[in-house]
Each structure stands twice: as structure tokens, then as C-alpha cells.
Design an enzyme around this catalytic site. Structure first.
Site: not given
Ligand SMILES: [Mg+2]
Length: 389
Positions: A175, A204, A230, A256, A279, A306, A343
Site C-alpha cells: 500500500k 496500490d 493500482e 475495483e 471485483d 480485485h 489477489e
Molecule cells: Mg486496490
């Protein structure tokens, strides 16, 4: 086989002192909305709606609007039902809880259809390209918004990153976006230092930046050999996405927070993405995923769903990943470059690890695609009861 009943299950697993943060929010608990569609012969199909938002709104849509429309319908009419529900609610819905509700019901119906025909869902979509999927670890979140001991935080981050390599992952996503850009640069560098040059790193930001700041972060990611950026900017900022995609030498990913073939049409045709991330529990379930996949492959883009929710969402995503062709085709598929990767969220989540009777675990860096009829997984009723709110 007809639908006899539909039940919603609102689940919550508090994390206590294991809470963590993305750039957007604290996660003090893991939550999931599950839907259980019960056929007239007593068999049940499972689906999940939404990712981390409140579970009550999509549950209300299912209970109050869609359920009365579905009792007595054939579980085989999955895509027809999708179009009917969407058409009926088009004037006031099209996104948000309505599509989360449709996603959950769609997956549950595919689950039942597969069970009735005795085949896994991927078989209903024309067959699997793979029976296992290379997995990437999603981890290295923030442990607190106000941690001041930077050295200790970076040390813990390096330890965490190394633990994923130890566990058998060769691809890791971290992240960014909660800290200022200059401080996040140290996190980006620390993870590379911890895992060495041979591990593929992805990042991300959960849409934390204006395009100008995202450009700065993108340059840092390039410097440390990261392969994916991302959600650099908010999902509404299509010009920002285009600016980053044309300026950076790193794959731009997103989607997502997007819904349906029409939402993804605007992202794909608008030239915003290299990697498309619907997603399954949000964008419209597996029926809609197949349409988004067709659209993306027409533009030579990679599709990487996602995945965030419970074991049900993960099972549905693995069924989806099984039907993604190599993008583009090569004689020998290469994870991420041509072969889709799954993922595998590594943050604490009992709803992912304990809720299904056969939890997913890494085998040679890959997750197996369930091969039993339908979704291929079963829910542990005691665990379901334990986390029901
Ligand atoms: Mg994400």
C-alpha cells in the site's frame, strides 16, 4: 430446478488490536454480506455482495426488491435474470448496493446451476485455461495513522514483506497513500530492500493522489522496479488516469470501484487502464465479469479481478480467473506478463480462512481453482453463526 427461498447473512469479524489501515480507512473488523439461494430440492448456492462497505444496503435490496422477483424462477436462467433485475432497477440504480446485490445473487445462481449440472462454474463459461492460478500477496498495509517511530515502522514493514517471500510468494502488493509522498518513498524502497531484486512488486494507492502527486509516486515506483500502480487517482479522474498511463513506464491498474460493462466501457475505451480490475462481488457477478473480460481482451488489456472478501468471494474469483485467456497468448504463459494472477489478501480475516470448509492455501506459489460442482466450496454453518451480526 426452481428457487424456493433466499436468505441474507450479514457477517462481522472484529480484529481487535490487529486493525490496519489503507489510505482511505481503518479496518477494525472484516465484514461480508453473503446470500444463500435455496433451491426446491434443498440445495443451496452462495454468493457475496460488496467489498468492505456496509452490508445492510445490499442486503435490503436483496430482501425487499429482488427476492420477491426470484422465488419460483429457474436457477438455470442466470444471465436472463441478471438482465431482468438490471432492467427493472435501471431508472434508480445501476451502481452501488443494487449492483452488489445483483453480484451476490448472480454468483449464487451460477453455483446452483453448476451443482444441478454436476460441473464447476468455469465449465459453464467454456472451460478453464488453468486449474491453479499464480497468487500474489496483498499486504504491507499501515498499522496506524499516527505512528511516529518511522524507523520501527519501516523495520516491521520489511519483516512483513520478507515473511511473504518466506511463505512462497514471488509477487507482492504493498500500500501507499496514507503517508506523505516523501515518507512513502521510504516504504517503497524498504520493501524492495527486504525482498531483493527477483520478487515482483506491485503497489496500490486506493486513489489517494491528485495526478501531479501520483506522477511523483509513479517515478519512485519505477526507480525501485515496481510493475503495477493500482488506483493512483480517484475513479472519477479519467484524465488523471490517462495522464499517468502516458507518462509512466509502469502498468496502471484500476476498476475495483467500478460497476457493469457500461462502467468498464468508459474506462477501457477511454484509454485509462493497462490492467482492468473488476471485483466479482461488486461489478455484477460472473455474468457481468464475462462481458467486461470480452471488452478488455478486445483492447489487449490484462484482467485481474480485485479480491477482498470471504472465502466465497475468493472462490468466485478463482472461477473467474480460470476462464481468462493468456493476455496476450504465448506458448509459455508467464505470471503477470501474460497469465492472470490472483489477489490473495494476507490481512487477518476469519471470514476468508475459517468460513469455508476447505480454506485456500498456497501450493507452489499458486491457488487451486475449485473443481467440485458450482463454486466448489461449502460454508461451515457454525462459523457462519459465530460471525452473524
Ligand atoms: Mg486496490
Amino acid at each position: 430446478m426452481k428457487i424456493r427461498d433466499i436468505r441474507t447473512h450479514l457477517l462481522k469479524a472484529p480484529l481487535g488490536d490487529k486493525r490496519f489501515y489503507s489510505s482511505q480507512a481503518a479496518f477494525p473488523a472484516r465484514t461480508s454480506l453473503l446470500v444463500e439461494v435455496i433451491a426446491e430440492d434443498g440445495r443451496v448456492g452462495w454468493g457475496e455482495g460488496g467489498q468492505w462497505g456496509p452490508t445492510e444496503p445490499p442486503a435490503a435490496v436483496i430482501e425487499q426488491i429482488f427476492k420477491p422477483m426470484l422465488i419460483g424462477r429457474s436457477v438455470h436462467d442466470v444471465t436472463r435474470i441478471w438482465e431482468e433485475l438490471y432492467g427493472y432497477t435501471r431508472d434508480f440504480a445501476r451502481r452501488g448496493p443494487y449492483l452488489e446485490a445483483q453480484s451476490a445473487l448472480d454468483v449464487a445462481l451460477w453455483d446452483l446451476k453448476g451443482q444441478d449440472l454436476g460441473v464447476p462454474i468455469h465449465s459453464l463459461f467454456g472451460g478453464a485455461f488453468r486449474d491453479s492460478v499464480p497468487a500474489y500477496a496483498t499486504g504491507c498495509y499501515y498499522r496506524g495513522a499516527d505512528v511516529h517511530d518511522e524507523a520501527a515502522v519501516l523495520e516491521a514493514l520489511k519483516k512483513e514483506a520478507a515473511s511473504y517471500v518466506e511463505a512462497g510468494f514471488s509477487i507482492l502488493k504493498i500500500k501507499t497513500g496514507l503517508w506523505p509522498v516523501d515518507k512513502d518513498a521510504k516504504r517503497i524502497a524498504a520493501v524492495r530492500e527486504a525482498v531483493g531484486p527477483d520478487i515482483a512488486l506491485l503497489s496500490d494507492a486506493n486513489h489517494a493522489y491528485r495526478a501531479s502527486d501520483a506522477l511523483r509516486v509513479g517515478r519512485i515506483l519505477e526507480e525501485y522496479g515496481y510493475l503495477m500502480f493500482e488506483e493512483p487517482v480517484p475513479p472519477e479522474d479519467l484524465d488523471g488516469y490517462r495522464r499517468l498511463r502516458s507518462s509512466l513506464n509502469i502498468a496502471i491498474a484500476g476498476g475495483e470501484c467500478e460497476y457493469t460493462r457500461w462502467g468498464f466501457r468508459d474506462l477501457i475505451v477511454g484509454g485509462t487502464l493497462d490492467i482492468v480490475q473488476p471485483d466479482i462481488s461488486v461489478a455484477g457477478g460472473l455474468s457481468e465479469f464475462a462481458k467486461i473480460l470480452a471488452l478488455a481482451t478486445a483492447y489487449n488489456l490484462m484482467v485481474l479481478p480485485h479480491v477482498w472478501g470471504s472465502g466465497i468471494a475468493l472462490a468466485a474469483s478463482l472461477q473467474a480467473l480460470a476462464i481468462i485467456p493468456e493476455s496476450p497468448y504465448r506458448a509459455f504463459p508467464l505470471p503477470f506478463e501474460t497469465e492472470p494472477i490472483v489477489e490473495f489478501d494476507r490481512n487477518p480475516n476469519p471470514l476468508r480462512d475459517d468460513l469455508i470448509t476447505t480454506p485456500f492455501s498456497l501450493v507452489d506459489g499458486r491457488l487451486p481453482v475449485p473443481q467440485k460442482p458450482g463454486l466448489g466450496v461449502e460454508v461451515n454453518r457454525e462459523v457462519l453463526k459465530k460471525y452473524t451480526t
